[in-house]
Design a protein around this motif. Structure first.
Motif, short mmCIF file in Angstrom:
data_model
loop_
_atom_site.label_atom_id
_atom_site.label_comp_id
_atom_site.label_asym_id
_atom_site.label_seq_id
_atom_site.Cartn_x
_atom_site.Cartn_y
_atom_site.Cartn_z
N PHE A 232 -94.80 21.45 1.46
CA PHE A 232 -94.42 22.45 1.04
C PHE A 232 -94.54 22.69 -0.61
O PHE A 232 -94.13 21.38 -1.31
CB PHE A 232 -92.92 23.14 1.33
CG PHE A 232 -93.00 23.60 2.78
CD1 PHE A 232 -93.23 24.85 3.26
CD2 PHE A 232 -92.90 22.49 3.73
CE1 PHE A 232 -93.10 25.31 4.35
CE2 PHE A 232 -93.00 23.01 5.15
CZ PHE A 232 -92.97 24.34 5.46
N LYS B 68 -89.39 16.20 10.53
CA LYS B 68 -89.35 17.08 9.28
C LYS B 68 -88.51 16.30 8.36
O LYS B 68 -87.70 15.48 8.43
CB LYS B 68 -88.41 18.35 9.58
CG LYS B 68 -86.89 18.22 9.89
CD LYS B 68 -86.25 19.56 9.90
CE LYS B 68 -84.95 19.46 10.12
NZ LYS B 68 -84.52 19.40 11.53
N TYR C 261 -90.34 25.90 -2.57
CA TYR C 261 -90.39 26.27 -1.22
C TYR C 261 -89.90 24.96 -0.49
O TYR C 261 -90.14 25.22 0.96
CB TYR C 261 -91.82 26.55 -0.71
CG TYR C 261 -92.31 27.93 -1.47
CD1 TYR C 261 -92.08 29.30 -1.13
CD2 TYR C 261 -92.86 28.07 -2.87
CE1 TYR C 261 -92.60 30.24 -1.61
CE2 TYR C 261 -93.14 29.01 -3.25
CZ TYR C 261 -93.11 30.23 -2.85
OH TYR C 261 -93.39 31.42 -3.42
N ASP D 163 -97.92 27.76 12.18
CA ASP D 163 -97.11 28.46 10.89
C ASP D 163 -96.17 29.23 11.60
O ASP D 163 -96.23 30.55 11.43
CB ASP D 163 -98.05 29.18 9.97
CG ASP D 163 -97.57 29.48 8.89
OD1 ASP D 163 -96.28 29.00 8.20
OD2 ASP D 163 -98.21 30.03 7.67
N LEU E 131 -88.06 25.36 3.13
CA LEU E 131 -88.78 25.96 4.41
C LEU E 131 -89.02 24.83 5.09
O LEU E 131 -89.18 25.18 6.58
CB LEU E 131 -90.04 26.79 3.85
CG LEU E 131 -89.75 28.11 3.18
CD1 LEU E 131 -90.98 28.81 2.71
CD2 LEU E 131 -88.58 28.92 3.73
N ALA E 132 -89.13 23.58 4.81
CA ALA E 132 -89.54 22.51 5.80
C ALA E 132 -88.34 22.48 6.82
O ALA E 132 -88.62 22.29 8.13
CB ALA E 132 -89.75 21.22 4.95
N VAL F 197 -93.11 29.36 10.17
CA VAL F 197 -91.81 29.22 9.39
C VAL F 197 -91.21 30.86 9.36
O VAL F 197 -90.03 30.84 9.09
CB VAL F 197 -92.41 28.77 7.89
CG1 VAL F 197 -93.23 29.81 7.47
CG2 VAL F 197 -91.10 28.73 7.16
N ARG F 198 -91.80 31.88 9.57
CA ARG F 198 -91.27 33.13 9.41
C ARG F 198 -90.84 33.66 10.77
O ARG F 198 -90.60 34.81 10.80
CB ARG F 198 -92.18 34.05 8.89
CG ARG F 198 -92.27 33.74 7.24
CD ARG F 198 -93.38 34.31 6.49
NE ARG F 198 -93.28 33.72 5.12
CZ ARG F 198 -94.25 32.89 4.59
NH1 ARG F 198 -94.90 32.26 5.61
NH2 ARG F 198 -93.99 32.39 3.34
N SER G 106 -97.07 29.14 0.91
CA SER G 106 -95.68 28.32 0.79
C SER G 106 -95.91 26.90 0.90
O SER G 106 -95.33 26.23 0.43
CB SER G 106 -94.49 28.54 1.76
OG SER G 106 -94.96 28.75 3.10
N GLU H 27 -88.61 25.85 9.06
CA GLU H 27 -89.65 25.66 10.08
C GLU H 27 -89.63 24.43 11.13
O GLU H 27 -89.95 24.66 12.46
CB GLU H 27 -91.09 25.34 9.39
CG GLU H 27 -92.06 25.69 10.42
CD GLU H 27 -93.52 25.85 9.56
OE1 GLU H 27 -94.50 26.32 10.52
OE2 GLU H 27 -93.85 25.61 8.38
#
Length: 198
Positions: free
Chosen positions: A49, A79, A53, A146, A56-57, A148-149, A33, A60
């Motif tokens: 990103f 961010k 996407y 990483d 997602l910033a 983000v998930r 992403s 995350e």
């Protein structure tokens, strides 16, 4: 960090492929992403990103804010719209440890466990923790990148399966600690197709 915002605005993508990048940005790596750059002459990493996407910033960024610059993760700074700024961490991934024959020790594995347990205590569900998302720093520390998930709700078995492979195969005396990249990629493909007995 207005200059960062200007630099990010100059990056142009063709899908997930950066086609215009300011010379101040040094490529570090990219994933599903986003792409990550180091701002030359600094210890700053910028995660940008891909189109589609950008939201997602924010996701995350909120995870990093709650992790609160804990030692297991890179320090987080800002961010923005479609990007994050954080600490550039000098080191190699666990994936590169395998490729280059740098032994992955019990202590390193334990540090990853501690990082993920810390995230769980904050209410996160650590996901997508794999060989390329774990760094061994030049100071022999371990950092998880990483994140983000970490807000996903499903049970992700990646780290659990990696630990099982580590304990079952990697730790055996006759197993080489330097593994060719093509063989690692072959194993990853089998794993993704669920063709491995893990």
């Amino acid at each position: 960090m207005g200059n960062i915002k200007d630099l990010v605005g100059k990056v142009q993508f063709d899908g997930d492929r950066p086609i215009v990048v300011p010379p101040e940005l040094q490529w570090i790596g990219q994933g599903r992403s986003a792409v990550v750059y180091r701002l030359q002459g600094t210890d700053l990493a910028i995660k940008i990103f891909y189109p589609g996407y950008e939201d997602l910033a924010h996701v995350e960024g909120e995870v990093y804010e709650k992790l609160n610059n804990h030692e297991f993760f890179p320090a987080f700074y800002e961010k923005g719209e479609g990007y994050l700024t954080m600490q550039y961490v000098e080191g190699i991934t666990f994936y590169d440890c395998l490729v280059n024959g740098v032994a992955i020790t019990d202590e390193m594995v334990q540090r990853v466990d501690e990082a993920l347990e810390f995230a769980c205590r904050l209410g996160f569900n650590p996901s997508d923790t794999h060989l390329k998302n774990i760094l061994l720093t030049t100071d022999d520390e371990v950092k998880v990148i990483d994140v983000v998930r970490f807000t996903q709700e499903f049970d992700c078995p990646h780290w659990r399966d990696l630990k099982k492979a580590y304990e079952t195969f990697y730790q055996r005396r006759y197993v080489p600690k330097k593994i060719p990249r093509f063989f690692i990629e072959f194993i990853i493909r089998l794993y993704r197709k669920r063709l491995l007995p893990i």
